[in-house]
Write a protein that holds these residues in place. Structure first.
Motif, PDB file in Angstrom:
ATOM      1  N   LEU A  14       0.843  -1.126  -0.352  1.00  0.00           N
ATOM      2  CA  LEU A  14      -0.370   0.380   0.013  1.00  0.00           C
ATOM      3  C   LEU A  14       0.847   1.082   0.125  1.00  0.00           C
ATOM      4  O   LEU A  14       2.082   1.414   0.786  1.00  0.00           O
ATOM      5  N   ASP A  15       0.489   2.329  -1.077  1.00  0.00           N
ATOM      6  CA  ASP A  15       1.616   3.746  -0.891  1.00  0.00           C
ATOM      7  C   ASP A  15       0.459   4.274   0.045  1.00  0.00           C
ATOM      8  O   ASP A  15      -0.306   4.135   0.358  1.00  0.00           O
ATOM      9  N   SER A  16       0.999   5.228   0.686  1.00  0.00           N
ATOM     10  CA  SER A  16       0.241   6.533   1.182  1.00  0.00           C
ATOM     11  C   SER A  16      -0.889   6.534   0.904  1.00  0.00           C
ATOM     12  O   SER A  16      -2.126   6.116   1.877  1.00  0.00           O
ATOM     13  N   GLU A  17      -1.905   6.238  -0.300  1.00  0.00           N
ATOM     14  CA  GLU A  17      -3.346   7.074  -0.778  1.00  0.00           C
ATOM     15  C   GLU A  17      -4.037   5.586   0.273  1.00  0.00           C
ATOM     16  O   GLU A  17      -4.869   5.646   0.001  1.00  0.00           O
ATOM     17  N   ILE A  45       3.721  -1.857   4.212  1.00  0.00           N
ATOM     18  CA  ILE A  45       3.718  -0.978   3.350  1.00  0.00           C
ATOM     19  C   ILE A  45       5.593  -0.657   4.150  1.00  0.00           C
ATOM     20  O   ILE A  45       5.787  -0.993   4.864  1.00  0.00           O
ATOM     21  N   CYS A  46       5.297   0.421   2.925  1.00  0.00           N
ATOM     22  CA  CYS A  46       7.007   1.571   3.653  1.00  0.00           C
ATOM     23  C   CYS A  46       7.108   2.484   4.606  1.00  0.00           C
ATOM     24  O   CYS A  46       5.676   2.559   5.665  1.00  0.00           O
ATOM     25  N   ALA A  47       7.504   2.200   6.127  1.00  0.00           N
ATOM     26  CA  ALA A  47       8.217   2.935   7.219  1.00  0.00           C
ATOM     27  C   ALA A  47       7.540   4.521   6.793  1.00  0.00           C
ATOM     28  O   ALA A  47       6.451   4.439   7.692  1.00  0.00           O
ATOM     29  N   LEU A  48       8.104   4.759   5.807  1.00  0.00           N
ATOM     30  CA  LEU A  48       7.636   6.296   5.569  1.00  0.00           C
ATOM     31  C   LEU A  48       6.310   6.599   4.910  1.00  0.00           C
ATOM     32  O   LEU A  48       5.580   7.633   5.472  1.00  0.00           O
ATOM     33  N   THR A  49       5.493   5.836   4.439  1.00  0.00           N
ATOM     34  CA  THR A  49       4.155   5.748   4.310  1.00  0.00           C
ATOM     35  C   THR A  49       3.048   5.980   5.227  1.00  0.00           C
ATOM     36  O   THR A  49       2.595   6.453   5.417  1.00  0.00           O
ATOM     37  N   LYS A  81      19.325   2.804  -0.834  1.00  0.00           N
ATOM     38  CA  LYS A  81      20.770   2.653  -2.289  1.00  0.00           C
ATOM     39  C   LYS A  81      19.560   2.441  -3.748  1.00  0.00           C
ATOM     40  O   LYS A  81      20.090   2.803  -4.414  1.00  0.00           O
ATOM     41  N   ALA A  82      18.842   1.295  -3.360  1.00  0.00           N
ATOM     42  CA  ALA A  82      18.134   1.120  -4.382  1.00  0.00           C
ATOM     43  C   ALA A  82      16.922   2.182  -4.618  1.00  0.00           C
ATOM     44  O   ALA A  82      16.987   2.375  -5.515  1.00  0.00           O
ATOM     45  N   ALA A  83      16.918   2.889  -3.932  1.00  0.00           N
ATOM     46  CA  ALA A  83      15.693   3.552  -3.942  1.00  0.00           C
ATOM     47  C   ALA A  83      16.671   5.162  -5.209  1.00  0.00           C
ATOM     48  O   ALA A  83      15.820   5.385  -6.128  1.00  0.00           O
ATOM     49  N   SER A  84      17.842   5.796  -4.658  1.00  0.00           N
ATOM     50  CA  SER A  84      18.287   5.986  -5.533  1.00  0.00           C
ATOM     51  C   SER A  84      18.431   5.864  -7.056  1.00  0.00           C
ATOM     52  O   SER A  84      18.591   6.280  -7.331  1.00  0.00           O
ATOM     53  N   ASP A 100       7.831   8.392  -3.116  1.00  0.00           N
ATOM     54  CA  ASP A 100       7.546   6.994  -3.986  1.00  0.00           C
ATOM     55  C   ASP A 100       8.207   6.100  -4.016  1.00  0.00           C
ATOM     56  O   ASP A 100       7.936   4.544  -4.364  1.00  0.00           O
ATOM     57  N   ALA A 101      10.191   6.530  -4.321  1.00  0.00           N
ATOM     58  CA  ALA A 101      10.856   5.909  -4.483  1.00  0.00           C
ATOM     59  C   ALA A 101      11.524   4.484  -3.109  1.00  0.00           C
ATOM     60  O   ALA A 101      11.754   3.670  -3.887  1.00  0.00           O
ATOM     61  N   ALA A 102      11.171   5.533  -2.388  1.00  0.00           N
ATOM     62  CA  ALA A 102      11.307   3.839  -1.256  1.00  0.00           C
ATOM     63  C   ALA A 102      10.430   3.181  -1.127  1.00  0.00           C
ATOM     64  O   ALA A 102      10.343   1.665  -0.834  1.00  0.00           O
ATOM     65  N   VAL A 103       8.574   3.750  -1.370  1.00  0.00           N
ATOM     66  CA  VAL A 103       8.093   2.488  -1.743  1.00  0.00           C
ATOM     67  C   VAL A 103       8.257   1.588  -2.934  1.00  0.00           C
ATOM     68  O   VAL A 103       7.883   0.353  -2.127  1.00  0.00           O
TER      69      VAL A 103
END
Length: 137
Positions: A14-17, A45-49, A81-84, A100-103
């Protein structure tokens, strides 16, 4: 409303939305998450989400309850590193697309098949390519 089919096993991201709609008890998102669980998919979910989706009016008790049923994937050095790399490959700038890149980085490393509930199909397509099935919410 027609039900969208999800794969057996694998991972639902799940992303933020997606998280926001789950928190607000959106019927279609609740149904998709329930179907995914029924089919043996892990909900992640990603922790940043969590940070991105929470606001002053968030029902904290509901948030705790929803999060208890999701795996929160941490964002550490490997994920950064993967998101970058995903950002560079997509020709996007980190400032606007960092979360979004981290997700996306979290999503592409999950057990396949991976399905993501997102409101941002265009950007997630650029970041994930064909490695993640995107479902608009």
């Amino acid at each position: 409303m027609a039900r969208r089919k999800l794969s057996h096993e694998g991972t639902l991201v799940l992303d933020s939305e997606g998280l926001s709609k789950l928190l607000s008890d959106d019927e279609s998102v609740v149904a998709l998450v329930a179907e995914a669980r029924r089919r043996g998919m892990e909900a992640v979910i990603c922790a940043l989400t969590v940070i991105e989706a929470v606001h002053a009016r968030t029902d904290r008790a509901r948030l705790r309850w929803i999060l208890s049923g999701l795996r929160i994937a941490p964002v550490g050095e490997e994920e950064v590193k993967a998101a970058s790399a995903l950002l560079m490959d997509a020709g996007l700038h980190g400032h606007k697309y960092a979360i979004d890149a981290a997700v996306a980085a979290i999503a592409v490393k999950q057990k396949r098949p991976v399905v993501m509930l997102t409101s941002d199909v265009d950007d997630m397509t650029k970041l994930c390519g064909d490695r993640v099935r995107l479902v608009a919410v």
